[in-house]
Design a protein around this motif. Structure first.
Motif, PDB file in Angstrom:
ATOM      1  N   VAL A  66       0.834  -1.205   0.000  1.00  0.00           N
ATOM      2  CA  VAL A  66       0.000   0.000   0.000  1.00  0.00           C
ATOM      3  C   VAL A  66       0.868   1.253   0.000  1.00  0.00           C
ATOM      4  O   VAL A  66       1.865   1.334   0.705  1.00  0.00           O
ATOM      5  CB  VAL A  66      -0.932  -0.008   1.236  1.00  0.00           C
ATOM      6  CG1 VAL A  66      -1.682   1.299   1.376  1.00  0.00           C
ATOM      7  CG2 VAL A  66      -1.909  -1.158   1.135  1.00  0.00           C
ATOM      8  N   GLY A  67       0.482   2.234  -0.792  1.00  0.00           N
ATOM      9  CA  GLY A  67       1.213   3.493  -0.851  1.00  0.00           C
ATOM     10  C   GLY A  67       0.307   4.679  -0.579  1.00  0.00           C
ATOM     11  O   GLY A  67       0.437   5.713  -1.211  1.00  0.00           O
ATOM     12  N   CYS A  68      -0.611   4.536   0.365  1.00  0.00           N
ATOM     13  CA  CYS A  68      -1.585   5.589   0.684  1.00  0.00           C
ATOM     14  C   CYS A  68      -1.034   6.481   1.793  1.00  0.00           C
ATOM     15  O   CYS A  68      -0.499   5.979   2.786  1.00  0.00           O
ATOM     16  CB  CYS A  68      -2.897   4.944   1.114  1.00  0.00           C
ATOM     17  SG  CYS A  68      -4.158   6.122   1.604  1.00  0.00           S
ATOM     18  N   PRO A  69      -1.176   7.809   1.676  1.00  0.00           N
ATOM     19  CA  PRO A  69      -0.662   8.696   2.723  1.00  0.00           C
ATOM     20  C   PRO A  69      -1.429   8.606   4.041  1.00  0.00           C
ATOM     21  O   PRO A  69      -0.967   9.092   5.058  1.00  0.00           O
ATOM     22  CB  PRO A  69      -0.800  10.091   2.102  1.00  0.00           C
ATOM     23  CG  PRO A  69      -1.854   9.956   1.074  1.00  0.00           C
ATOM     24  CD  PRO A  69      -1.755   8.549   0.559  1.00  0.00           C
ATOM     25  N   PHE A  70      -2.601   7.961   4.034  1.00  0.00           N
ATOM     26  CA  PHE A  70      -3.415   7.847   5.246  1.00  0.00           C
ATOM     27  C   PHE A  70      -3.197   6.514   5.965  1.00  0.00           C
ATOM     28  O   PHE A  70      -3.793   6.262   6.999  1.00  0.00           O
ATOM     29  CB  PHE A  70      -4.890   8.012   4.913  1.00  0.00           C
ATOM     30  CG  PHE A  70      -5.189   9.333   4.271  1.00  0.00           C
ATOM     31  CD1 PHE A  70      -5.111  10.509   4.996  1.00  0.00           C
ATOM     32  CD2 PHE A  70      -5.507   9.399   2.935  1.00  0.00           C
ATOM     33  CE1 PHE A  70      -5.364  11.733   4.406  1.00  0.00           C
ATOM     34  CE2 PHE A  70      -5.764  10.618   2.325  1.00  0.00           C
ATOM     35  CZ  PHE A  70      -5.689  11.790   3.065  1.00  0.00           C
ATOM     36  N   ILE A  71      -2.358   5.650   5.411  1.00  0.00           N
ATOM     37  CA  ILE A  71      -2.066   4.346   6.005  1.00  0.00           C
ATOM     38  C   ILE A  71      -0.554   4.261   6.210  1.00  0.00           C
ATOM     39  O   ILE A  71       0.219   4.673   5.348  1.00  0.00           O
ATOM     40  CB  ILE A  71      -2.542   3.193   5.084  1.00  0.00           C
ATOM     41  CG1 ILE A  71      -4.048   3.283   4.883  1.00  0.00           C
ATOM     42  CG2 ILE A  71      -2.145   1.843   5.658  1.00  0.00           C
ATOM     43  CD1 ILE A  71      -4.600   2.263   3.914  1.00  0.00           C
ATOM     44  N   VAL A  72      -0.141   3.722   7.349  1.00  0.00           N
ATOM     45  CA  VAL A  72       1.295   3.611   7.620  1.00  0.00           C
ATOM     46  C   VAL A  72       1.953   2.673   6.618  1.00  0.00           C
ATOM     47  O   VAL A  72       1.327   1.766   6.085  1.00  0.00           O
ATOM     48  CB  VAL A  72       1.565   3.108   9.057  1.00  0.00           C
ATOM     49  CG1 VAL A  72       1.099   4.106  10.084  1.00  0.00           C
ATOM     50  CG2 VAL A  72       0.952   1.744   9.295  1.00  0.00           C
ATOM     51  N   ASN A  73       3.214   2.923   6.359  1.00  0.00           N
ATOM     52  CA  ASN A  73       3.999   2.080   5.463  1.00  0.00           C
ATOM     53  C   ASN A  73       4.870   1.155   6.296  1.00  0.00           C
ATOM     54  O   ASN A  73       5.459   1.579   7.292  1.00  0.00           O
ATOM     55  CB  ASN A  73       4.903   2.940   4.571  1.00  0.00           C
ATOM     56  CG  ASN A  73       4.097   3.850   3.682  1.00  0.00           C
ATOM     57  OD1 ASN A  73       3.125   3.446   3.091  1.00  0.00           O
ATOM     58  ND2 ASN A  73       4.510   5.106   3.610  1.00  0.00           N
ATOM     59  N   ALA A  92      10.302 -13.178  18.877  1.00  0.00           N
ATOM     60  CA  ALA A  92       9.393 -12.075  18.585  1.00  0.00           C
ATOM     61  C   ALA A  92       9.472 -11.649  17.119  1.00  0.00           C
ATOM     62  O   ALA A  92      10.469 -11.873  16.449  1.00  0.00           O
ATOM     63  CB  ALA A  92       9.710 -10.878  19.474  1.00  0.00           C
ATOM     64  N   LEU A  93       8.384 -11.043  16.673  1.00  0.00           N
ATOM     65  CA  LEU A  93       8.318 -10.375  15.376  1.00  0.00           C
ATOM     66  C   LEU A  93       8.300  -8.888  15.655  1.00  0.00           C
ATOM     67  O   LEU A  93       7.538  -8.424  16.496  1.00  0.00           O
ATOM     68  CB  LEU A  93       7.034 -10.744  14.632  1.00  0.00           C
ATOM     69  CG  LEU A  93       6.789 -12.202  14.318  1.00  0.00           C
ATOM     70  CD1 LEU A  93       5.363 -12.372  13.819  1.00  0.00           C
ATOM     71  CD2 LEU A  93       7.754 -12.671  13.271  1.00  0.00           C
ATOM     72  N   VAL A  94       9.112  -8.120  14.963  1.00  0.00           N
ATOM     73  CA  VAL A  94       9.157  -6.684  15.166  1.00  0.00           C
ATOM     74  C   VAL A  94       8.925  -6.008  13.831  1.00  0.00           C
ATOM     75  O   VAL A  94       9.656  -6.228  12.869  1.00  0.00           O
ATOM     76  CB  VAL A  94      10.524  -6.227  15.747  1.00  0.00           C
ATOM     77  CG1 VAL A  94      10.548  -4.726  15.924  1.00  0.00           C
ATOM     78  CG2 VAL A  94      10.809  -6.947  17.052  1.00  0.00           C
ATOM     79  N   GLY A  95       7.887  -5.186  13.755  1.00  0.00           N
ATOM     80  CA  GLY A  95       7.601  -4.432  12.542  1.00  0.00           C
ATOM     81  C   GLY A  95       7.750  -2.947  12.813  1.00  0.00           C
ATOM     82  O   GLY A  95       7.218  -2.446  13.796  1.00  0.00           O
ATOM     83  N   VAL A  96       8.488  -2.252  11.980  1.00  0.00           N
ATOM     84  CA  VAL A  96       8.656  -0.806  12.128  1.00  0.00           C
ATOM     85  C   VAL A  96       7.894  -0.130  11.014  1.00  0.00           C
ATOM     86  O   VAL A  96       8.073  -0.439   9.841  1.00  0.00           O
ATOM     87  CB  VAL A  96      10.150  -0.415  12.099  1.00  0.00           C
ATOM     88  CG1 VAL A  96      10.301   1.085  12.235  1.00  0.00           C
ATOM     89  CG2 VAL A  96      10.913  -1.133  13.196  1.00  0.00           C
ATOM     90  N   LYS A  97       7.013   0.792  11.388  1.00  0.00           N
ATOM     91  CA  LYS A  97       6.131   1.448  10.442  1.00  0.00           C
ATOM     92  C   LYS A  97       6.345   2.949  10.487  1.00  0.00           C
ATOM     93  O   LYS A  97       6.594   3.517  11.537  1.00  0.00           O
ATOM     94  CB  LYS A  97       4.675   1.129  10.771  1.00  0.00           C
ATOM     95  CG  LYS A  97       4.392  -0.357  10.766  1.00  0.00           C
ATOM     96  CD  LYS A  97       3.003  -0.647  11.260  1.00  0.00           C
ATOM     97  CE  LYS A  97       2.772  -2.148  11.282  1.00  0.00           C
ATOM     98  NZ  LYS A  97       1.429  -2.473  11.682  1.00  0.00           N
ATOM     99  N   ILE A  98       6.239   3.584   9.326  1.00  0.00           N
ATOM    100  CA  ILE A  98       6.293   5.034   9.261  1.00  0.00           C
ATOM    101  C   ILE A  98       4.992   5.533   8.691  1.00  0.00           C
ATOM    102  O   ILE A  98       4.339   4.853   7.904  1.00  0.00           O
ATOM    103  CB  ILE A  98       7.496   5.547   8.444  1.00  0.00           C
ATOM    104  CG1 ILE A  98       7.486   4.977   7.026  1.00  0.00           C
ATOM    105  CG2 ILE A  98       8.799   5.201   9.118  1.00  0.00           C
ATOM    106  CD1 ILE A  98       8.576   5.523   6.148  1.00  0.00           C
ATOM    107  N   GLY A  99       4.590   6.704   9.084  1.00  0.00           N
ATOM    108  CA  GLY A  99       3.301   7.203   8.637  1.00  0.00           C
ATOM    109  C   GLY A  99       3.390   8.495   7.908  1.00  0.00           C
ATOM    110  O   GLY A  99       4.326   9.170   7.822  1.00  0.00           O
TER     111      GLY A  99
END
Length: 66
Positions: free
Chosen positions: A42-49, A59-66
């Motif tokens: 997804v490449g929407c500005p309203f959803i985190v990438n 553990a699973l670690v996901g890093v998201k930017i918004g």
């Protein structure tokens, strides 16, 4: 979900940490894989990438930017 900051750049990220044992116990493996696939496309500005997904032994670690 944790708010984290890059040490040198000062940029903020949201970090999601999931315990593998809990994901398996709650039968959420398919949901987590779907979330990863969707967020990486997804490449929407309203959803985190999804920036990076790290797989550790516990553990699973996901890093998201918004």
């Amino acid at each position: 979900m944790h708010l984290v900051r890059h040490r040198t750049q000062g940029t903020f990220f949201a970090m999601k940490v999931l315990k593998k044992a809990e994901v398996v116990r709650l039968k959420q493996v398919e949901h987590i894989n779907s979330e990863k696939d969707i967020l990486s496309l997804v490449g929407c500005p309203f959803i985190v990438n999804l920036y990076v997904l790290l797989l550790g032994s516990k553990a699973l670690v996901g890093v998201k930017i918004g």
